[in-house]
Design a protein around this motif. Structure first.
Motif, PDB file in Angstrom:
ATOM      1  N   GLU A  33      39.315  46.800  38.173  1.00 12.50           N
ATOM      2  CA  GLU A  33      39.037  45.472  37.699  1.00 12.50           C
ATOM      3  C   GLU A  33      40.265  45.201  36.819  1.00 12.50           C
ATOM      4  O   GLU A  33      40.721  44.208  36.642  1.00 12.50           O
ATOM      5  CB  GLU A  33      38.061  45.416  36.720  1.00 12.50           C
ATOM      6  CG  GLU A  33      36.603  45.679  37.565  1.00 12.50           C
ATOM      7  CD  GLU A  33      36.674  44.509  38.283  1.00 12.50           C
ATOM      8  OE1 GLU A  33      36.796  43.416  38.387  1.00 12.50           O
ATOM      9  OE2 GLU A  33      36.126  44.963  39.780  1.00 12.50           O
ATOM     10  N   GLU A  59      48.972  37.948  43.656  1.00  9.99           N
ATOM     11  CA  GLU A  59      49.351  39.485  44.297  1.00  9.99           C
ATOM     12  C   GLU A  59      50.873  38.990  44.779  1.00  9.99           C
ATOM     13  O   GLU A  59      50.955  37.868  45.651  1.00  9.99           O
ATOM     14  CB  GLU A  59      48.400  39.506  45.569  1.00  9.99           C
ATOM     15  CG  GLU A  59      48.901  40.759  46.541  1.00  9.99           C
ATOM     16  CD  GLU A  59      48.052  40.852  47.579  1.00  9.99           C
ATOM     17  OE1 GLU A  59      47.608  39.837  48.039  1.00  9.99           O
ATOM     18  OE2 GLU A  59      47.893  42.127  48.076  1.00  9.99           O
ATOM     19  N   SER A  76      53.174  41.499  40.436  1.00  9.49           N
ATOM     20  CA  SER A  76      51.714  41.489  40.231  1.00  9.49           C
ATOM     21  C   SER A  76      50.807  42.253  41.505  1.00  9.49           C
ATOM     22  O   SER A  76      51.178  41.853  42.721  1.00  9.49           O
ATOM     23  CB  SER A  76      51.157  40.347  39.927  1.00  9.49           C
ATOM     24  OG  SER A  76      49.818  40.733  39.751  1.00  9.49           O
ATOM     25  N   VAL A  78      47.819  42.150  42.080  1.00  4.61           N
ATOM     26  CA  VAL A  78      46.439  41.409  42.296  1.00  4.61           C
ATOM     27  C   VAL A  78      46.870  39.952  41.893  1.00  4.61           C
ATOM     28  O   VAL A  78      47.471  39.614  41.291  1.00  4.61           O
ATOM     29  CB  VAL A  78      45.475  41.950  41.722  1.00  4.61           C
ATOM     30  CG1 VAL A  78      44.978  43.441  42.129  1.00  4.61           C
ATOM     31  CG2 VAL A  78      45.682  42.176  40.093  1.00  4.61           C
ATOM     32  N   GLY A  80      45.104  37.465  39.351  1.00  7.01           N
ATOM     33  CA  GLY A  80      44.356  37.776  38.250  1.00  7.01           C
ATOM     34  C   GLY A  80      45.024  37.023  36.903  1.00  7.01           C
ATOM     35  O   GLY A  80      45.823  36.139  37.112  1.00  7.01           O
ATOM     36  N   LYS A 103      41.642  41.575  37.125  1.00 11.34           N
ATOM     37  CA  LYS A 103      41.723  41.284  38.342  1.00 11.34           C
ATOM     38  C   LYS A 103      40.765  40.046  38.516  1.00 11.34           C
ATOM     39  O   LYS A 103      39.659  40.135  37.846  1.00 11.34           O
ATOM     40  CB  LYS A 103      41.339  42.422  39.305  1.00 11.34           C
ATOM     41  CG  LYS A 103      41.449  42.169  40.785  1.00 11.34           C
ATOM     42  CD  LYS A 103      40.940  43.225  41.545  1.00 11.34           C
ATOM     43  CE  LYS A 103      39.411  43.434  41.491  1.00 11.34           C
ATOM     44  NZ  LYS A 103      38.773  44.522  41.892  1.00 11.34           N
ATOM     45  N   SER A 104      41.207  39.099  39.415  1.00  9.34           N
ATOM     46  CA  SER A 104      40.144  38.017  39.469  1.00  9.34           C
ATOM     47  C   SER A 104      38.956  38.323  40.295  1.00  9.34           C
ATOM     48  O   SER A 104      39.230  39.272  41.213  1.00  9.34           O
ATOM     49  CB  SER A 104      41.045  36.744  40.446  1.00  9.34           C
ATOM     50  OG  SER A 104      42.103  36.400  40.015  1.00  9.34           O
ATOM     51  N   PHE A 107      38.705  38.903  44.367  1.00 10.28           N
ATOM     52  CA  PHE A 107      40.165  39.158  44.843  1.00 10.28           C
ATOM     53  C   PHE A 107      40.071  39.608  46.375  1.00 10.28           C
ATOM     54  O   PHE A 107      39.324  40.967  46.176  1.00 10.28           O
ATOM     55  CB  PHE A 107      41.113  39.855  43.886  1.00 10.28           C
ATOM     56  CG  PHE A 107      42.223  40.438  44.472  1.00 10.28           C
ATOM     57  CD1 PHE A 107      43.183  39.263  44.954  1.00 10.28           C
ATOM     58  CD2 PHE A 107      42.618  41.522  44.612  1.00 10.28           C
ATOM     59  CE1 PHE A 107      44.426  39.801  45.448  1.00 10.28           C
ATOM     60  CE2 PHE A 107      43.558  42.082  45.163  1.00 10.28           C
ATOM     61  CZ  PHE A 107      44.635  41.221  45.758  1.00 10.28           C
ATOM     62  N   ARG A 305      47.089  50.740  44.593  1.00  3.72           N
ATOM     63  CA  ARG A 305      47.828  49.430  43.724  1.00  3.72           C
ATOM     64  C   ARG A 305      48.829  50.063  42.535  1.00  3.72           C
ATOM     65  O   ARG A 305      48.159  50.790  41.839  1.00  3.72           O
ATOM     66  CB  ARG A 305      47.035  48.500  43.390  1.00  3.72           C
ATOM     67  CG  ARG A 305      46.152  47.720  44.601  1.00  3.72           C
ATOM     68  CD  ARG A 305      46.918  46.389  45.122  1.00  3.72           C
ATOM     69  NE  ARG A 305      46.546  46.363  46.391  1.00  3.72           N
ATOM     70  CZ  ARG A 305      46.815  45.235  47.150  1.00  3.72           C
ATOM     71  NH1 ARG A 305      47.324  44.243  46.596  1.00  3.72           N
ATOM     72  NH2 ARG A 305      46.429  45.288  48.473  1.00  3.72           N
TER      73      ARG A 305
END
Ligand code: SF4
Ligand code: SF4
Length: 439
Positions: A33, A59, A76, A78, A80, A103-104, A107, A305
């Protein structure tokens, strides 16, 4: 096996310990998250922070711009929102600014489509590599756009791919060579167009016969001229200088770069990242990390990631078997022990090792026995015991005079020392102090 190439001076044969991960296919790690993305993930100047708290990010969006000739962009990992920009400590103990990204919700990573790159010029391809923030992923983290820009008057005769992965436990490059063989060959075509070498070779240690076979077969199928060179097992063959010696017989001079002897060396994982940057238009915000050691429940190779805290990655691997004795970022020879598991995975993080008491086998330090074993194994031909004594007496100039700055921190000396003297830690400290004195 007789007749196999290797480097001559020094070196050791530590146990491979690769069986925990080398037969496991690469799997995607859960994306946490919250991610912590450092602005200093490369050799050279940290990236300039290009976002602020409250900004929405996507992202692959640039959040850090290169701030000098030797620097790299940061993206980035992600979609977010930037929660904050804060100072953190990296695995190597250095301080860095980092973006904390929430994070959105919901996602989903974007599926990438392949792009034709054949009409692009070498300069355009180098520009894509730069804009994608590609750095050496074997641990050295040198910006690749700089490495492939051959200075005027020099010529790259050899483009050498480093498929050695000689650090115990690690198998991320091994799996990439097996599972992304076509992508690596395509990445090599791109590099060949940029560097224009006379020869392209890949050095792979003989403990990866399946990778040797896979690369050889794919290169032949695709009509790509590639010299696949099986190498004798010997640590630290993955070091650029030792690999050049093993593959080409050439010796990079003290303080010199590989191009001084007509070579450019790129690690296999980095070649895959170059493919992704050019063909998939995907900047470097994800990499394969070997998570291994008997202290982890589900060891394997995880597509992770950048910015994933070590604690989240361990969680994604099913957690630990009891309390680990040590957590190491990187391999056991050149990696760094961490005490804060919020430390994030970075572009150069090849492994996370969760080690048990038995694996750490910490033995008591005694006085130097003057046995000279450390001198015999040093691949750089240095005198580790003498340098350590200088450093121990805060005589950094004395240590520098006998080659401290040529030390690769490979750990061969410490590994072989019967007195368990922390020689590498000594070299690291000595270099840090010597640099401070000079600046
Ligand atoms: S850590 Fe440095 S001194 Fe020790 S063996 Fe490696 S290169 Fe030599
Ligand atoms: S290997 Fe250890 S004990 Fe032997 S000379 Fe080197 S530092 Fe001393």
């Amino acid at each position: 096996m007789k007749g196999l190439k290797t480097f001559q001076r020094g070196g050791i044969h530590p146990k491979g310990r690769k069986e925990l991960t080398n037969t496991k296919k690469i799997v995607k790690a859960d994306i946490p998250e919250t991610l912590i993305v450092p602005f200093s993930q490369h050799l050279g100047a940290p990236a300039e922070v290009a976002v602020a708290a409250g900004d929405e990010v996507k992202e692959g969006m640039v959040i850090g711009k290169p701030s000098g000739f030797i620097s790299a962009a940061i993206h980035s990992p992600v979609d977010g929102k930037i929660k904050e920009i804060k100072d953190i400590f990296l695995a190597n103990g250095m301080k860095s600014k980092a973006a904390v990204i929430e994070k959105s919700e919901g996602f989903v990573p974007v599926e990438k489509k392949t792009q034709d790159w054949n009409n692009k010029t070498p300069e355009e391809l180098t520009g894509i590599i730069k804009d994608s923030g590609i750095v050496g992923m074997g641990g050295a983290t040198f910006p690749v756009n700089v490495k492939v820009s051959i200075p005027k008057g020099e010529k790259a005769e050899y483009l050498i791919v480093n498929g050695v992965e000689c650090e115990p436990y690690l198998s991320a490059d091994h799996r990439l060579m097996l599972e992304r063989t076509s992508e690596i060959i395509e990445g090599l075509r791109i590099l060949k167009k940029i560097v224009n070498p006379e020869k392209v070779a890949i050095g792979i240690e003989i403990n990866k016969p399946d990778a040797i076979e896979a690369i050889r077969k794919k290169a032949a199928e695709e009509g790509f001229e590639l010299d696949v060179i099986p190498l004798k097992l010997k640590y630290p063959q993955g070091d650029e200088k030792q690999l050049i010696k093993a593959v080409s017989g050439r010796e990079v001079p003290s303080g010199g770069l590989p191009i001084a002897v007509g070579c450019v060396v790129i690690n296999a994982g980095t070649v895959n990242a170059i493919y992704e940057a050019v063909v998939l238009e995907k900047p470097l915000y994800e990499r394969v990390v070997s998570v291994s050691g008997n202290g982890i429940k589900n060891p394997g190779n995880y597509l992770t990631r950048v910015g994933t805290p070590v604690s989240a990655l361990i969680e994604a691997c099913g957690g630990t078997n009891g309390t680990p004795a040590k957590i190491v970022v990187g391999g056991p020879m050149m990696g760094f022990t961490i005490y804060d598991t919020e430390t994030p995975v970075a572009k150069g993080t090849s492994g996370i090792l969760v080690l048990t008491e038995k694996e750490v086998n910490a033995e008591k330090r005694t006085s130097c026995l003057s046995c000279g074993k450390c001198i015999g194994v040093c691949p750089m031909g240095l005198n580790p015991t003498k340098m350590f004594k200088f450093i121990d007496h805060s005589d950094y100039s004395g240590a520098m005079d006998i080659g401290l700055m040529d030390c690769k921190e490979c750990g061969c000396c410490a590994y072989t020392c019967p007195a368990h003297i922390p020689l590498v830690q000594g070299m690291r400290l000595g270099k840090k102090m010597a640099r401070k004195k000079v600046s």
